[in-house]
Enzyme design. Sequence first.
Site, short mmCIF file in Angstrom:
data_model
loop_
_atom_site.label_atom_id
_atom_site.label_comp_id
_atom_site.label_asym_id
_atom_site.label_seq_id
_atom_site.Cartn_x
_atom_site.Cartn_y
_atom_site.Cartn_z
N PRO A 273 1.29 2.94 -8.05
CA PRO A 273 1.19 2.64 -9.71
C PRO A 273 2.68 1.37 -9.75
O PRO A 273 3.60 1.29 -9.34
CB PRO A 273 1.33 3.16 -10.74
CG PRO A 273 1.82 4.48 -9.79
CD PRO A 273 0.93 5.00 -8.37
N GLU A 274 2.03 0.07 -10.46
CA GLU A 274 2.97 -1.03 -10.61
C GLU A 274 3.57 -1.56 -12.41
O GLU A 274 3.21 -0.20 -12.84
CB GLU A 274 2.35 -1.90 -9.36
CG GLU A 274 2.50 -2.02 -7.92
CD GLU A 274 1.93 -3.47 -7.22
OE1 GLU A 274 1.98 -3.79 -7.71
OE2 GLU A 274 1.41 -2.89 -6.55
N LYS B 293 9.48 0.42 -12.22
CA LYS B 293 7.99 1.39 -11.71
C LYS B 293 8.26 2.44 -12.49
O LYS B 293 7.94 3.65 -12.30
CB LYS B 293 7.57 0.88 -11.08
CG LYS B 293 7.00 0.42 -10.07
CD LYS B 293 7.01 0.47 -8.40
CE LYS B 293 6.62 -0.78 -7.41
NZ LYS B 293 6.67 -0.81 -5.99
N ARG C 226 4.33 14.73 -4.83
CA ARG C 226 4.92 14.93 -3.93
C ARG C 226 5.73 14.01 -2.93
O ARG C 226 7.06 14.16 -2.86
CB ARG C 226 3.72 14.91 -2.17
CG ARG C 226 2.80 15.89 -2.33
CD ARG C 226 1.22 15.82 -1.61
NE ARG C 226 0.41 14.62 -1.99
CZ ARG C 226 -0.09 14.43 -2.72
NH1 ARG C 226 -0.47 15.55 -3.46
NH2 ARG C 226 -0.70 13.62 -3.08
N ARG D 146 3.90 -5.31 6.78
CA ARG D 146 3.33 -5.24 4.99
C ARG D 146 1.76 -6.16 5.53
O ARG D 146 1.64 -7.22 5.95
CB ARG D 146 4.74 -6.15 5.10
CG ARG D 146 4.57 -5.69 3.08
CD ARG D 146 5.90 -6.49 2.65
NE ARG D 146 6.98 -6.26 2.81
CZ ARG D 146 7.46 -4.93 2.21
NH1 ARG D 146 6.53 -4.21 1.08
NH2 ARG D 146 8.96 -4.42 1.67
#
Length: 272
Positions: free
Chosen positions: A2-3, A58, A111, A260
Amino acid sequence: MPEWPEMETYRQQLSPLVCGLTIRHVDVNREKTINEPAEAFQAALTGRKIMFVERRGKHLLFHLDDGNRLLLHLMLGGYLYYGPHAEKDESRFQVIFTFEDGNKLFFGGLRLGYLHRITAKTALERFREIGPEPFDPRLTEEAFVAMLDKKRGKLKPALVDQKWIAGIGNFYSDEICFEAGVVPFADIPSLSDGTKRNVYRAMRKVLTEAAEAGGYMDQKLTAADTFTGGFAERCRVYGREGEPCSRCGGTIRMETVSSRKMFYCPSCQGTN
Ligand SMILES: [Zn+2]
């Protein structure tokens, strides 16, 4: 992960549901998710109220009525669920708050993520290490261009660097580069002034649109939630390798640069 838009969606949806309600019970099914022994965490939170939910980058920061804060980072795989009961085995949630009205806030998939009880001072110190918010009124177009003028390296790694700017990750950095018409692996020093301005405008446009559409995450916050995740089908490049570009009809490509993944359209995104 999530951003900015996903955490902002959580903040807006959660605030009216949890603020002002007393926490009656706390379950901890994974002690590593929190930062103290489960008994201490439970004793400290039982009887407390969440007064306010803040987002920074975030993170979500829950302000408690004793002045302390709960700092949540969902990292990869974390999510929230809210309701009188979960749609799956509740022991699979790492932490569960039960409120006085019987509703529960479930913290799942933590986690790598965490929920830490910290002081207001510690929260301030943690947030000082994070770069400016994309919508900080002090972060004008001129200020953003000045930040880029000082930055070396490629564009995407800068956009996802939380110390440089807060809240943007792998997903929205590619969407922002697409909107700005520049490839994510462009060298920042080679960008024209116009492109730097386009990146700033694209950042604000993409994040606003994504938050208004409920972000891209597919986990619903409540059973009746039809809002969360609305942006997933509207994204233009991320995860769309091989699909036609919605702007020019070219073919979306995925390239791995410095380990990336970067999604872009080679036909309508330039290098400077
Ligand atoms: Zn294109």
